[in-house]
Design a protein around this motif. Structure first.
Motif, mmCIF file in Angstrom:
data_model
loop_
_atom_site.group_PDB
_atom_site.id
_atom_site.type_symbol
_atom_site.label_atom_id
_atom_site.label_comp_id
_atom_site.label_asym_id
_atom_site.label_seq_id
_atom_site.Cartn_x
_atom_site.Cartn_y
_atom_site.Cartn_z
ATOM 1 N N PRO A 39 -2.916 -3.319 90.288
ATOM 2 C CA PRO A 39 -3.004 -1.884 90.010
ATOM 3 C C PRO A 39 -2.675 -1.583 88.553
ATOM 4 N N ILE A 40 -3.308 -0.563 88.017
ATOM 5 C CA ILE A 40 -2.999 -0.161 86.641
ATOM 6 C C ILE A 40 -1.618 0.476 86.611
ATOM 7 N N GLU A 41 -1.044 0.586 85.420
ATOM 8 C CA GLU A 41 0.344 1.059 85.308
ATOM 9 C C GLU A 41 0.519 2.485 85.820
ATOM 10 N N ASN A 42 -0.482 3.318 85.654
ATOM 11 C CA ASN A 42 -0.353 4.718 86.069
ATOM 12 C C ASN A 42 -0.626 4.945 87.552
ATOM 13 N N THR A 43 -0.818 3.878 88.304
ATOM 14 C CA THR A 43 -1.035 4.021 89.748
ATOM 15 C C THR A 43 0.171 4.680 90.396
ATOM 16 N N ARG A 44 -0.052 5.620 91.299
ATOM 17 C CA ARG A 44 1.044 6.237 92.038
ATOM 18 C C ARG A 44 0.642 6.353 93.502
ATOM 19 N N VAL A 45 1.564 5.972 94.369
ATOM 20 C CA VAL A 45 1.298 6.039 95.807
ATOM 21 C C VAL A 45 2.359 6.933 96.459
ATOM 22 N N PHE A 46 3.540 6.363 96.758
ATOM 23 C CA PHE A 46 4.610 7.150 97.369
ATOM 24 C C PHE A 46 5.896 6.998 96.553
ATOM 25 N N PRO A 47 6.823 7.940 96.659
ATOM 26 C CA PRO A 47 8.050 7.873 95.850
ATOM 27 C C PRO A 47 9.017 6.793 96.330
ATOM 28 N N PHE A 48 9.892 6.384 95.404
ATOM 29 C CA PHE A 48 11.013 5.517 95.751
ATOM 30 C C PHE A 48 12.211 5.928 94.905
ATOM 31 N N LEU A 49 13.405 5.498 95.305
ATOM 32 C CA LEU A 49 14.644 5.836 94.615
ATOM 33 C C LEU A 49 15.073 4.680 93.715
ATOM 34 N N VAL A 50 15.473 5.002 92.512
ATOM 35 C CA VAL A 50 15.871 3.979 91.531
ATOM 36 C C VAL A 50 17.387 3.800 91.566
ATOM 37 N N MET A 108 1.830 13.758 99.931
ATOM 38 C CA MET A 108 0.495 13.775 99.334
ATOM 39 C C MET A 108 0.489 13.177 97.924
ATOM 40 N N SER A 109 1.567 12.468 97.560
ATOM 41 C CA SER A 109 1.629 11.747 96.283
ATOM 42 C C SER A 109 1.375 12.648 95.081
ATOM 43 N N CYS A 110 1.887 13.871 95.139
ATOM 44 C CA CYS A 110 1.646 14.820 94.045
ATOM 45 C C CYS A 110 2.533 14.549 92.838
ATOM 46 N N PHE A 119 17.644 13.586 86.916
ATOM 47 C CA PHE A 119 18.443 12.364 86.789
ATOM 48 C C PHE A 119 17.597 11.097 86.737
ATOM 49 N N GLU A 120 16.273 11.235 86.645
ATOM 50 C CA GLU A 120 15.366 10.073 86.618
ATOM 51 C C GLU A 120 15.622 9.173 87.826
ATOM 52 N N ALA A 121 15.891 9.796 88.971
ATOM 53 C CA ALA A 121 16.310 9.041 90.144
ATOM 54 C C ALA A 121 15.170 8.708 91.094
ATOM 55 N N ILE A 122 14.047 9.414 90.996
ATOM 56 C CA ILE A 122 12.941 9.189 91.920
ATOM 57 C C ILE A 122 11.665 8.959 91.119
ATOM 58 N N LYS A 123 10.936 7.924 91.473
ATOM 59 C CA LYS A 123 9.714 7.550 90.757
ATOM 60 C C LYS A 123 8.624 7.197 91.768
ATOM 61 N N MET A 124 7.411 6.999 91.265
ATOM 62 C CA MET A 124 6.283 6.718 92.151
ATOM 63 C C MET A 124 6.029 5.222 92.233
ATOM 64 N N ASP A 125 5.887 4.726 93.443
ATOM 65 C CA ASP A 125 5.629 3.310 93.686
ATOM 66 C C ASP A 125 4.131 3.026 93.603
ATOM 67 N N THR A 126 3.794 1.754 93.543
ATOM 68 C CA THR A 126 2.386 1.338 93.545
ATOM 69 C C THR A 126 2.010 0.618 94.838
ATOM 70 N N TYR A 152 12.689 -3.494 89.196
ATOM 71 C CA TYR A 152 11.400 -3.291 89.885
ATOM 72 C C TYR A 152 10.614 -2.180 89.212
ATOM 73 N N TYR A 153 11.295 -1.108 88.840
ATOM 74 C CA TYR A 153 10.647 0.002 88.131
ATOM 75 C C TYR A 153 10.031 -0.489 86.828
ATOM 76 N N HIS A 154 10.744 -1.346 86.101
ATOM 77 C CA HIS A 154 10.214 -1.912 84.848
ATOM 78 C C HIS A 154 9.009 -2.804 85.123
ATOM 79 N N HIS A 155 8.994 -3.438 86.275
ATOM 80 C CA HIS A 155 7.892 -4.349 86.604
ATOM 81 C C HIS A 155 6.598 -3.586 86.870
#
Length: 214
Positions: A39-50, A108-110, A119-126, A152-155
């Protein structure tokens, strides 16, 4: 011209079909799941907690402010805030989520939850291979399933993660400098000798009335 768009689409499909027999660049599909396209770097599916550090409990960035829960359009986030506080990964006392669930069958992956989080605590997974035969429980992800490390977020999002870390490091450096300056000011105030109040000026004796003491 009427139907011009359809003709252009059919021409592109025909070009890829014929070209796929002679050029690998025209192979627009892969034999999934044996073959996969990264997947490309900007791919977004569902959120996860960092979380930071190696402990997902102590290092979780989320402080249960519940902004993402309130702003979520389909209302698929469920958070319960703790009654007590515990140290976060930098040692600051913070509230934490005792429950953090996301119903990915509703999500809906918005990415609005990511945008509003301070707090930069939630991000989008691939990760997208989440099919299950359990329509309800299997698609309701809890805090343990959602928590993933900063590594994992950096990956999956290296550019974005580097920018976030730089911003957090800058904010932490400012906070440390402010705390250090306050501590130094307090130490100087404690070490300074107490100011001696100025002596009161002598009070002149009232003049004697005329004729008194004669």
């Amino acid at each position: 011209m009427l139907g011009e768009g359809i003709l252009k689409g059919m021409a592109e499909t025909a070009r890829n079909f014929v070209g796929s027999f002679v050029s690998a660049e025209r192979l627009t599909t892969v034999q999934y799941p044996e073959e996969r396209i990264a997947p490309i770097e900007n791919t977004r599916v569902f959120p996860f907690l960092v979380y930071d550090t190696a402990d997902p409990e102590a290092g979780l960035r989320c402080v249960a402010c519940q902004i993402c829960e309130k702003e979520c359009p389909p209302k698929c986030i469920f958070i319960e805030k703790s009654k007590d506080k515990k140290p976060d990964f930098v040692g600051k006392q913070q509230f934490y989520p005792t429950r953090f669930d996301i119903d990915i069958s509703v999500c809906m992956s918005c990415q609005i939850c990511v945008e509003v989080c301070p707090f930069e605590a939630i991000k989008m997974d691939t990760q997208f291979e989440l099919a299950t035969d359990d329509r309800f429980g299997g698609l309701l992800m809890d805090r343990k399933e959602l928590s993933k490390s900063n590594e994992y977020y950096h990956h999956i999002h290296p550019t974005e993660a580097a920018e976030v870390d730089a911003r957090l490091d800058e904010e932490k450096a400012k906070a440390d400098a402010k705390a250090k300056a306050a501590a130094e000011a307090a130490a100087k105030a404690a070490a300074a000798p107490a100011a001696v109040p100025p002596a009161a000026p002598p009070v002149a004796a009232p003049p004697k009335p005329a004729g008194e003491g004669s």
